[in-house]
Design an enzyme around this catalytic site. Structure first.
Site, PDB file in Angstrom:
ATOM      1  N   CYS A 151     -17.404 -88.018  88.422  1.00 30.76           N
ATOM      2  CA  CYS A 151     -16.149 -87.305  88.238  1.00 30.76           C
ATOM      3  C   CYS A 151     -16.402 -85.890  88.117  1.00 30.76           C
ATOM      4  O   CYS A 151     -17.013 -85.552  87.017  1.00 30.76           O
ATOM      5  CB  CYS A 151     -15.143 -88.026  87.454  1.00 30.76           C
ATOM      6  SG  CYS A 151     -13.548 -87.017  87.263  1.00 30.76           S
ATOM      7  N   CYS A 167     -11.846 -82.679  81.339  1.00 28.66           N
ATOM      8  CA  CYS A 167     -10.701 -83.451  81.320  1.00 28.66           C
ATOM      9  C   CYS A 167     -10.900 -84.455  80.020  1.00 28.66           C
ATOM     10  O   CYS A 167     -12.108 -85.040  79.738  1.00 28.66           O
ATOM     11  CB  CYS A 167     -10.385 -84.242  82.502  1.00 28.66           C
ATOM     12  SG  CYS A 167      -9.364 -85.844  82.211  1.00 28.66           S
ATOM     13  N   CYS A 214      -9.948 -87.059  90.361  1.00 28.63           N
ATOM     14  CA  CYS A 214     -10.045 -88.421  89.364  1.00 28.63           C
ATOM     15  C   CYS A 214     -10.620 -89.617  89.919  1.00 28.63           C
ATOM     16  O   CYS A 214     -10.091 -89.905  90.922  1.00 28.63           O
ATOM     17  CB  CYS A 214      -8.623 -88.214  88.552  1.00 28.63           C
ATOM     18  SG  CYS A 214      -8.681 -89.818  87.485  1.00 28.63           S
ATOM     19  N   GLN A 238       0.227-103.807  82.696  1.00 28.60           N
ATOM     20  CA  GLN A 238      -1.171-103.510  82.283  1.00 28.60           C
ATOM     21  C   GLN A 238      -1.565-102.492  83.437  1.00 28.60           C
ATOM     22  O   GLN A 238      -1.315-102.694  84.422  1.00 28.60           O
ATOM     23  CB  GLN A 238      -1.933-104.704  82.264  1.00 28.60           C
ATOM     24  CG  GLN A 238      -1.682-105.546  80.957  1.00 28.60           C
ATOM     25  CD  GLN A 238      -2.366-104.992  79.680  1.00 28.60           C
ATOM     26  OE1 GLN A 238      -2.957-103.979  79.875  1.00 28.60           O
ATOM     27  NE2 GLN A 238      -2.233-105.736  78.544  1.00 28.60           N
ATOM     28  N   ASP A 297       1.443-109.985  71.884  1.00 29.94           N
ATOM     29  CA  ASP A 297       0.609-108.619  72.472  1.00 29.94           C
ATOM     30  C   ASP A 297       1.308-107.339  72.295  1.00 29.94           C
ATOM     31  O   ASP A 297       2.048-106.919  72.965  1.00 29.94           O
ATOM     32  CB  ASP A 297       0.842-108.960  74.054  1.00 29.94           C
ATOM     33  CG  ASP A 297      -0.032-108.050  74.794  1.00 29.94           C
ATOM     34  OD1 ASP A 297      -0.539-107.180  74.305  1.00 29.94           O
ATOM     35  OD2 ASP A 297       0.208-107.861  76.155  1.00 29.94           O
ATOM     36  N   CYS A 353      -4.752-104.246  72.084  1.00 29.32           N
ATOM     37  CA  CYS A 353      -5.281-103.032  72.843  1.00 29.32           C
ATOM     38  C   CYS A 353      -6.152-102.018  71.987  1.00 29.32           C
ATOM     39  O   CYS A 353      -6.698-101.053  72.478  1.00 29.32           O
ATOM     40  CB  CYS A 353      -4.352-102.356  73.709  1.00 29.32           C
ATOM     41  SG  CYS A 353      -2.904-101.764  72.766  1.00 29.32           S
TER      42      CYS A 353
END
Length: 459
Positions: A71, A77, A165, A291, A386, A413
């Site tokens: 990238c 970034c 990207c 997700q 979750d 997460c």
């Protein structure tokens, strides 16, 4: 060693989430956005006894396994951290971090970790995996030309146009370029947070992997009136591999730099699209949770389904259920599944999805788990958790544990949030049986963790 001093050293390891660790003069120095094996020059920004923080000035020597990032925006970034590492090395870092974080829960209690650690499962794809992006409008430097993309690494204000990207589908890049060109050619101002002036705020793009359906939402303030039809026309003319099914205009006058929906109008098509996971179909609305890696989500949910075990003739609670993905994956082999989600839009989508998949044993409640759990009128046999990145509210977690279910699966997460919650969960008589990491975010430091807990048998 003093604040402002320039020091050199070799990064020894990475501490979650992205803190490179090196030793200088018997001092632990934390240097963000580095990788193991790099020799760096950095300036000390904070200094305490035996510990310091520093900013990288220069990479003096590359790490032995360092590679060129695919990238062109990498390093400028702030979106990715590990694109200069082979994928196997990325997985190794994440696996070691998860294991270390969760082992510390036991070490802090003078116990030996006795769970089965199953390592980390890779993402089925490493590039172009994201099905959702929230791009920001701004400028690359003060009073510079309009930019559209991601925040520059280490900056709250500067925006890098990420038209190359690599973690998004090429369709995203085409949409971004078209919207940016429209904004520049029409001299439309971006919203300046400090001055609280301007119009353009964010560009939301969502695309299904399985169906190819794509939805675009332009997020603006109400500070101005502009003709958006020419933009819609340009988007409809794009040569996309997917199918554009909706263009939306969302108003957001919040001071906070977040994508918030005050009101949404449909400029073209519809305000939803469809995705498929594990043989089921899901209707996804602009701001409902789903997700961000569809193929990786299948790996994650298959793992969770395996961990929860036999659900035959059992009532399952799916807490923090989003659009009801997990609930519906479990429903065909359960007596009943009850989902709870605070975002009303997501709950409505979950109800529609259950009808779409001909599932009549799912019910979904809108509200905070802490409050709604007392109103469900059900007693679960199994619980699937979750929660958001910060984990479960301690009061809500206490209510959840009071059900005393035989098995509990926690999907995290953020492994540090799971580690914090494990202390309370284990204190209430649960034992960690096994843990697996699942990589849904190649190139970044993020990682999902699935944890199976079972109720201890009291003798």
């Amino acid at each position: 060693m003093k604040k402002g001093e320039i020091v050199e050293g070799v990064i020894e390891r990475i501490q979650f989430p992205n803190k490179g660790i090196m030793s200088v003069e018997d001092t632990k120095v934390i240097v963000k956005n580095t990788i193991p094996g790099q020799k760096v020059s950095c300036r000390i920004t904070k200094k305490k006894k035996g510990r310091a923080e520093a900013n990288v000035l220069e990479i003096l020597e590359k790490a032995p396994d360092e590679i060129a990032s695919p990238c062109p925006h990498f390093g400028i970034c702030g979106g990715c951290n590990y694109q200069n590492l082979p994928y196997e090395a990325q997985l190794s870092i994440k696996e070691n971090q998860v294991k270390q974080i969760l082992d510390e829960v036991y070490i802090s209690q003078n116990q030996k970790p006795d769970y089965v650690f199953e390592g980390i499962k890779p993402s089925p794809i490493r590039y172009g995996y994201r099905n959702k992006m929230e791009f920001s409008f701004g400028d690359a430097y003060k009073d510079g030309p309009l930019s559209l993309g991601m925040h520059k690494r280490g900056s709250f204000y500067d925006i890098v146009t990420v038209d190359q990207c690599q973690i998004v589908d090429p369709d995203f890049r085409k949409v971004l370029s078209a919207v940016l060109t429209w904004g520049q050619e029409n001299d439309i101002p971006f919203y300046h947070r400090m001055r609280q002036t301007g119009y353009l705020r964010h560009l939301l793009v969502r695309r299904a992997v399985k169906t190819g359906e794509l939805m675009v939402a332009l997020v603006t303030t109400t500070l101005g009136t502009y003709d958006l039809q020419p933009l819609v026309n340009e988007l409809c003319k794009l040569d996309l591999t997917g199918k554009l099914v909706g263009v939306l205009h969302t108003y957001n006058d919040s001071v906070a730099d977040v994508v918030k929906n005050d009101k949404t109008e449909i400029l073209y098509g519809q305000d939803y699209f469809y995705e498929e996971l594990l043989g089921l179909k899901f209707k996804i609305t602009p701001f409902s949770f789903f997700q961000t890696n569809s193929l990786g989500a299948e790996v994650l949910y298959e793992t969770a389904r395996e961990y929860i075990g036999d659900t035959n003739e059992k009532v399952v609670f799916d807490l923090y259920s989003g659009t009801g993905t997990i609930a519906q994956i479990l429903a065909p082999v359960a007596k009943k599944v009850v989902g709870v989600e605070i975002v009303e839009e997501a709950v409505e989508a979950a109800k529609e999805n259950a009808k779409l998949n001909n599932l009549d044993n799912c019910t979904f409640w809108a509200g905070d788990v802490l409050k709604v759990i007392d109103e469900l009128g059900e007693v679960p046999d199994l619980i699937m958790l979750d929660p958001p990145r910060d984990g479960v509210n301690p009061k809500a977690l206490m209510k959840i544990l009071n059900f005393g279910v035989e098995r509990l699966v926690y999907i995290a997460c953020k492994p540090t949030s799971l580690a914090r919650d494990l202390e309370m969960i284990q204190g209430r008589g649960y034992k960690v049986e096994k843990i697996s990491g699942v990589d849904l975010f190649p190139g970044t430091y993020h990682v999902e963790t699935v944890c199976l807990l079972s109720k201890k048998c009291l003798v």
